[in-house]
Write an enzyme that holds these catalytic residues in place. Structure first.
Site, PDB file in Angstrom:
ATOM      1  N   TYR A 101      57.314  13.043 -50.165  1.00  0.00           N
ATOM      2  CA  TYR A 101      56.199  12.103 -50.283  1.00  0.00           C
ATOM      3  C   TYR A 101      54.885  12.887 -50.232  1.00  0.00           C
ATOM      4  O   TYR A 101      54.856  14.036 -50.660  1.00  0.00           O
ATOM      5  CB  TYR A 101      56.328  10.987 -49.221  1.00  0.00           C
ATOM      6  CG  TYR A 101      55.658   9.757 -49.759  1.00  0.00           C
ATOM      7  CD1 TYR A 101      56.189   9.078 -50.856  1.00  0.00           C
ATOM      8  CD2 TYR A 101      54.450   9.318 -49.249  1.00  0.00           C
ATOM      9  CE1 TYR A 101      55.525   8.002 -51.421  1.00  0.00           C
ATOM     10  CE2 TYR A 101      53.792   8.229 -49.802  1.00  0.00           C
ATOM     11  CZ  TYR A 101      54.329   7.580 -50.890  1.00  0.00           C
ATOM     12  OH  TYR A 101      53.663   6.527 -51.445  1.00  0.00           O
ATOM     13  N   ARG A 154      46.404   3.668 -59.333  1.00  0.00           N
ATOM     14  CA  ARG A 154      45.687   4.448 -58.297  1.00  0.00           C
ATOM     15  C   ARG A 154      46.728   5.210 -57.479  1.00  0.00           C
ATOM     16  O   ARG A 154      47.098   4.812 -56.383  1.00  0.00           O
ATOM     17  CB  ARG A 154      44.854   3.513 -57.409  1.00  0.00           C
ATOM     18  CG  ARG A 154      43.754   4.213 -56.661  1.00  0.00           C
ATOM     19  CD  ARG A 154      43.793   3.928 -55.178  1.00  0.00           C
ATOM     20  NE  ARG A 154      45.047   4.340 -54.576  1.00  0.00           N
ATOM     21  CZ  ARG A 154      45.444   4.013 -53.346  1.00  0.00           C
ATOM     22  NH1 ARG A 154      44.709   3.240 -52.607  1.00  0.00           N
ATOM     23  NH2 ARG A 154      46.592   4.442 -52.846  1.00  0.00           N
ATOM     24  N   LYS A 172      58.817   6.544 -52.049  1.00  0.00           N
ATOM     25  CA  LYS A 172      58.667   5.557 -50.978  1.00  0.00           C
ATOM     26  C   LYS A 172      60.030   4.982 -50.593  1.00  0.00           C
ATOM     27  O   LYS A 172      60.323   4.781 -49.419  1.00  0.00           O
ATOM     28  CB  LYS A 172      57.741   4.446 -51.480  1.00  0.00           C
ATOM     29  CG  LYS A 172      57.015   3.739 -50.398  1.00  0.00           C
ATOM     30  CD  LYS A 172      55.604   4.262 -50.259  1.00  0.00           C
ATOM     31  CE  LYS A 172      54.979   3.871 -48.966  1.00  0.00           C
ATOM     32  NZ  LYS A 172      53.562   4.137 -48.915  1.00  0.00           N
ATOM     33  N   GLU A 243      52.628  -1.038 -54.468  1.00  0.00           N
ATOM     34  CA  GLU A 243      52.234   0.304 -54.050  1.00  0.00           C
ATOM     35  C   GLU A 243      51.289   0.937 -55.063  1.00  0.00           C
ATOM     36  O   GLU A 243      51.572   0.939 -56.269  1.00  0.00           O
ATOM     37  CB  GLU A 243      53.514   1.152 -53.946  1.00  0.00           C
ATOM     38  CG  GLU A 243      53.330   2.487 -53.303  1.00  0.00           C
ATOM     39  CD  GLU A 243      52.997   2.406 -51.819  1.00  0.00           C
ATOM     40  OE1 GLU A 243      53.501   1.510 -51.129  1.00  0.00           O
ATOM     41  OE2 GLU A 243      52.216   3.250 -51.367  1.00  0.00           O
ATOM     42  N   ASP A 244      50.182   1.451 -54.581  1.00  0.00           N
ATOM     43  CA  ASP A 244      49.257   2.218 -55.412  1.00  0.00           C
ATOM     44  C   ASP A 244      48.771   1.484 -56.658  1.00  0.00           C
ATOM     45  O   ASP A 244      48.666   2.062 -57.748  1.00  0.00           O
ATOM     46  CB  ASP A 244      49.863   3.588 -55.761  1.00  0.00           C
ATOM     47  CG  ASP A 244      49.784   4.546 -54.568  1.00  0.00           C
ATOM     48  OD1 ASP A 244      49.315   4.100 -53.497  1.00  0.00           O
ATOM     49  OD2 ASP A 244      50.171   5.709 -54.698  1.00  0.00           O
ATOM     50  N   ASP A 266      51.642  -2.149 -48.996  1.00  0.00           N
ATOM     51  CA  ASP A 266      51.573  -1.142 -47.934  1.00  0.00           C
ATOM     52  C   ASP A 266      50.180  -0.536 -47.795  1.00  0.00           C
ATOM     53  O   ASP A 266      49.737  -0.225 -46.693  1.00  0.00           O
ATOM     54  CB  ASP A 266      52.601  -0.035 -48.185  1.00  0.00           C
ATOM     55  CG  ASP A 266      52.540   1.010 -47.081  1.00  0.00           C
ATOM     56  OD1 ASP A 266      52.660   0.613 -45.919  1.00  0.00           O
ATOM     57  OD2 ASP A 266      52.339   2.187 -47.400  1.00  0.00           O
ATOM     58  N   ASP A 267      49.481  -0.378 -48.919  1.00  0.00           N
ATOM     59  CA  ASP A 267      48.153   0.254 -48.853  1.00  0.00           C
ATOM     60  C   ASP A 267      47.195  -0.568 -47.988  1.00  0.00           C
ATOM     61  O   ASP A 267      46.325  -0.018 -47.326  1.00  0.00           O
ATOM     62  CB  ASP A 267      47.562   0.412 -50.261  1.00  0.00           C
ATOM     63  CG  ASP A 267      48.494   1.200 -51.148  1.00  0.00           C
ATOM     64  OD1 ASP A 267      48.875   2.311 -50.762  1.00  0.00           O
ATOM     65  OD2 ASP A 267      48.886   0.688 -52.225  1.00  0.00           O
ATOM     66  N   ASN A 406      42.312  10.706 -47.282  1.00  0.00           N
ATOM     67  CA  ASN A 406      43.286  11.657 -47.848  1.00  0.00           C
ATOM     68  C   ASN A 406      42.786  12.205 -49.173  1.00  0.00           C
ATOM     69  O   ASN A 406      42.017  11.540 -49.859  1.00  0.00           O
ATOM     70  CB  ASN A 406      44.611  10.930 -48.102  1.00  0.00           C
ATOM     71  CG  ASN A 406      45.391  10.693 -46.823  1.00  0.00           C
ATOM     72  OD1 ASN A 406      45.431  11.532 -45.962  1.00  0.00           O
ATOM     73  ND2 ASN A 406      45.991   9.522 -46.736  1.00  0.00           N
TER      74      ASN A 406
HETATM   75  P1  NAI Z   1      38.206   1.952 -51.424  1.00  0.00           P
HETATM   76  O1  NAI Z   1      37.713   2.580 -52.652  1.00  0.00           O
HETATM   77  O2  NAI Z   1      38.697   0.528 -51.473  1.00  0.00           O
HETATM   78  O3  NAI Z   1      37.027   1.988 -50.317  1.00  0.00           O
HETATM   79  C1  NAI Z   1      36.169   3.055 -50.117  1.00  0.00           C
HETATM   80  C2  NAI Z   1      34.995   2.568 -49.290  1.00  0.00           C
HETATM   81  O4  NAI Z   1      34.180   3.673 -48.940  1.00  0.00           O
HETATM   82  C3  NAI Z   1      34.096   1.585 -50.030  1.00  0.00           C
HETATM   83  O5  NAI Z   1      33.723   0.544 -49.175  1.00  0.00           O
HETATM   84  C4  NAI Z   1      32.857   2.427 -50.383  1.00  0.00           C
HETATM   85  O6  NAI Z   1      31.678   1.662 -50.457  1.00  0.00           O
HETATM   86  C5  NAI Z   1      32.834   3.367 -49.201  1.00  0.00           C
HETATM   87  N1  NAI Z   1      32.083   4.577 -49.512  1.00  0.00           N
HETATM   88  C6  NAI Z   1      32.263   5.412 -50.552  1.00  0.00           C
HETATM   89  N2  NAI Z   1      31.333   6.386 -50.524  1.00  0.00           N
HETATM   90  C7  NAI Z   1      30.582   6.177 -49.428  1.00  0.00           C
HETATM   91  C8  NAI Z   1      29.477   6.843 -48.843  1.00  0.00           C
HETATM   92  N3  NAI Z   1      28.974   7.952 -49.380  1.00  0.00           N
HETATM   93  N4  NAI Z   1      28.958   6.322 -47.717  1.00  0.00           N
HETATM   94  C9  NAI Z   1      29.469   5.233 -47.159  1.00  0.00           C
HETATM   95  N5  NAI Z   1      30.513   4.549 -47.649  1.00  0.00           N
HETATM   96  C10 NAI Z   1      31.056   5.028 -48.781  1.00  0.00           C
HETATM   97  O7  NAI Z   1      39.323   2.903 -50.824  1.00  0.00           O
HETATM   98  P2  NAI Z   1      40.447   2.597 -49.727  1.00  0.00           P
HETATM   99  O8  NAI Z   1      41.726   2.198 -50.365  1.00  0.00           O
HETATM  100  O9  NAI Z   1      39.871   1.689 -48.693  1.00  0.00           O
HETATM  101  O10 NAI Z   1      40.710   4.064 -49.119  1.00  0.00           O
HETATM  102  C11 NAI Z   1      39.667   4.786 -48.500  1.00  0.00           C
HETATM  103  C12 NAI Z   1      40.198   6.099 -47.954  1.00  0.00           C
HETATM  104  O11 NAI Z   1      41.158   5.846 -46.946  1.00  0.00           O
HETATM  105  C13 NAI Z   1      40.883   6.984 -49.003  1.00  0.00           C
HETATM  106  O12 NAI Z   1      40.415   8.301 -48.884  1.00  0.00           O
HETATM  107  C14 NAI Z   1      42.342   6.951 -48.628  1.00  0.00           C
HETATM  108  O13 NAI Z   1      42.946   8.186 -48.851  1.00  0.00           O
HETATM  109  C15 NAI Z   1      42.296   6.645 -47.156  1.00  0.00           C
HETATM  110  N6  NAI Z   1      43.509   5.936 -46.737  1.00  0.00           N
HETATM  111  C16 NAI Z   1      44.316   6.541 -45.810  1.00  0.00           C
HETATM  112  C17 NAI Z   1      45.498   5.967 -45.414  1.00  0.00           C
HETATM  113  C18 NAI Z   1      46.321   6.648 -44.371  1.00  0.00           C
HETATM  114  O14 NAI Z   1      45.898   7.576 -43.762  1.00  0.00           O
HETATM  115  N7  NAI Z   1      47.540   6.231 -44.125  1.00  0.00           N
HETATM  116  C19 NAI Z   1      45.962   4.718 -45.999  1.00  0.00           C
HETATM  117  C20 NAI Z   1      45.023   4.119 -46.941  1.00  0.00           C
HETATM  118  C21 NAI Z   1      43.841   4.732 -47.289  1.00  0.00           C
END
Ligand code: NAI
Length: 540
Positions: A101, A154, A172, A243-244, A266-267, A406
């Site tokens: 994964y 995505r 997964k 997923e994704d 899951d996301d 990530n």
């Molecule tokens: P998304 O695109 O839905 O949300 C991103 C958010 O960050 C948006 O609200 C955006 O406005 C904000 N943002 C972007 N640039 C910014 C900046 N310069 N200043 C302030 N805010 C800013 O993405 P999602 O799905 O919510 O994922 C976000 C992150 O979380 C990704 O990097 C992902 O890898 C990580 N993630 C980690 C998981 C885990 O550790 N298991 C699971 C799901 C997501």
């Protein structure tokens, strides 16, 4: 009859035993089996135990020069002998998980067109519209307990990978089997090929998906609607995990289907459960309770809002009103702090917009909001600077810092920075793994906020208890069980997630918790009995 079909007619049990990945035992077929099925001469004479076979597999595995070669080797094993594949993955889960994964599976998706050898799962393309039921009926088994489906838009942090995203549902589902004992014969990976907008793929001669742009809007939604109804009709017992999907579809489709189908995302939901588990785990170190916490989210997307929603539910269970619990959660998006009266606040952020000046600098916001927990879910690397973390440490005896973005290169700060800049007072967890850090002789073990703590156990619980719907309460129960599974030793090391080596027991506990929520009357042993164990069957 032409020659080709004569050969097909002659396919025998012997061929199936040797070449079907779920039945094959390779060099482990016993002499009795070799005699009974006429396998003598078709295999090397020495008979090996599964333990001996595993040793050979590990020797080959470690001899591979890089992770993608290791991935390809393991996929080859999965295609030949699934029992041995799962025996190896289960026994060596900490080594194998990052290969089958994230992060390796991401690279594998990017190279899918080159790596493709044998098909696995189902590809349903837009050209199949109107006909999805008949494609589903082509699947080799009538029983399907779980489907993981993606449309490849995505893939991890890699964007649109089109049909190459198939590596994700495959990976997964391998985790469902390895971590929670879901029978691999009843697990179905599905790729919904609705086209791709990735220009590189559209021009790549090795791309194996439909070479058209993605369908959109009503056309897209009608196609997904048809898919959901078709699954309900062909595999009525199946749990469907999305997923994704792109963020614009993930939450929307979850809201659309979750009350009418046995489905989850899951996301959104798994991430929320994992993070709430981390917060509950941190409270076992800090001594705080939910009413004492103030959460500041850097990022207000699918992950952040999902966590905020589940946190409010968790707090509500302890007697805090949902409204008050939301007031404990503050969000920052790309336009700054989400405050009452600000422009450009979407419906899902609205409940989290509170009265405050419209600040934009993170350190200023921390001083104004006074968070106990800082959560990075923005994809913005290194935004938790020294000043930011110092501000958290000045305000809190035990500041909690979760840098969940990530991959590692996107992490808001490193484990070392979080521990050093809080003088070892901080509790840290991240999306991608970091090594332990030693400060003043004490070793701090960072938690990896891996959704694999959550979804396999939830899936097993839903399947075992035959639950009709997947509810938010299930994800909350999972979070509570994960945090209560931490041992004193884990807590002494600053761990807010248990070691991955405990994952099968943890998944069983989560499944049992869900079965109790569903009043299914199952006991833990009967769920344990249902779990696939990666042991060879005797065929004679
Ligand atoms: P998304 O695109 O839905 O949300 C991103 C958010 O960050 C948006 O609200 C955006 O406005 C904000 N943002 C972007 N640039 C910014 C900046 N310069 N200043 C302030 N805010 C800013 O993405 P999602 O799905 O919510 O994922 C976000 C992150 O979380 C990704 O990097 C992902 O890898 C990580 N993630 C980690 C998981 C885990 O550790 N298991 C699971 C799901 C997501």
């Amino acid at each position: 009859m032409n020659k080709k079909y004569t050969v097909l007619d002659e396919l025998s049990k012997k061929q199936l035993l040797l070449h079907d990945s779920l039945l094959n035992k390779g060099t482990a077929f016993s002499q009795k089996e070799r005699d009974a099925f006429g396998l003598n001469g078709l295999l090397p004479p020495r008979i090996l135990s599964i333990e001996d076979q595993k040793k050979r597999i590990l020797m080959n595995f470690y001899s591979k020069p890089n992770d993608i070669e290791k991935y390809t080797y393991l996929m080859g094993l999965q295609d030949r002998n699934e029992t041995l594949f799962y025996r190896t993955v289960i026994d060596e889960i900490e080594t194998m998980m990052p290969i089958i994964y994230t992060p390796t599976v991401g690279e594998a998706c990017q190279k899918f067109g080159y790596l493709f050898r044998r098909p696995r799962g189902l590809y349903i393309s837009y050209e199949d519209r109107g006909n999805i039921i008949s494609v589903l009926k082509n699947w080799r088994y009538e029983t399907v307990d779980i489907i993981v489906v993606t449309d490849g838009e995505r893939i991890l942090g890699l964007g649109d990978q089109g049909a190459n995203g198939m590596g994700i549902p495959i990976g997964k589902l391998s985790l469902y089997t390895a971590c929670a004992g879901i029978d691999p014969a009843h697990a179905l990976p599905i790729m919904l090929d609705v086209g791709t907008n990735n220009a590189d793929l559209l021009h790549n001669p090795n791309y194996l998906g439909v070479k058209k742009n993605r369908i959109q809007y009503d056309e897209y939604t009608r196609f997904i609607d048809e898919f959901m109804d078709a699954v309900q009709s062909v595999f009525p017992k199946a749990l469907i995990q999305f997923e994704d999907f792109a963020n614009k579809n993930a939450s929307r489709l979850l809201k659309k289907y979750q009350s009418n189908y046995r489905m989850m995302n899951d996301d959104v939901q798994g991430t929320a459960s994992m993070c709430v588990a981390g917060i509950l785990g941190s409270q076992r170190i800090s001594g705080r309770t939910l009413k004492d916490e103030t959460l500041l989210f850097f990022g207000a997307g699918a992950a952040g809002i999902g966590i905020g929603d589940l946190y409010a539910l968790a707090a509500n269970k302890t007697g805090i009103s949902i409204e008050d619990a939301r007031k404990q959660c503050w969000f920052i998006d790309s336009r700054g702090l989400v405050v009452e009266g600000r422009e450009n606040i979407s419906n899902d952020k609205e409940p989290f917009a509170h009265k405050m000046d419209q600040l934009s600098d993170l350190t200023d916001i921390i001083r104004a909001v006074k968070p106990t927990v800082l959560i990075g879910v923005s994809g913005q690397a290194q935004v938790f600077t020294k000043d930011v973390i110092h501000a958290m440490a000045e305000l809190n005896e035990t500041p909690v810092i979760f840098a969940l973005s990530n991959p590692t290169s996107k992490s808001e700060c490193s484990a070392e920075q979080a521990y050093k800049w809080t003088n070892g007072k901080g509790i840290f967890a991240s999306g991608s793994p970091f090594d332990p850090v030693e400060i003043d002789g004490k070793t701090h073990v960072p938690g990896q906020g891996n959704n694999a703590y959550v979804f396999p156990g939830v899936g097993l619980g839903v399947i075992a208890s035959k639950a009709n719907r997947v509810t938010d309460d299930m994800f909350l129960v999972a979070a509570e069980i994960i945090s209560s599974s931490l041992s004193q030793n884990d807590l002494n090391q600053g761990r807010v997630f248990p070691p991955l080596t405990q994952i099968r027991d943890l998944s069983l506990d989560i499944a049992f918790g869900i079965s109790q929520l569903e009043n299914s009357g199952l006991n833990k042993e009967s769920i344990r009995e249902m779990m696939y164990k990666a042991e060879y069957q005797d065929y004679v």
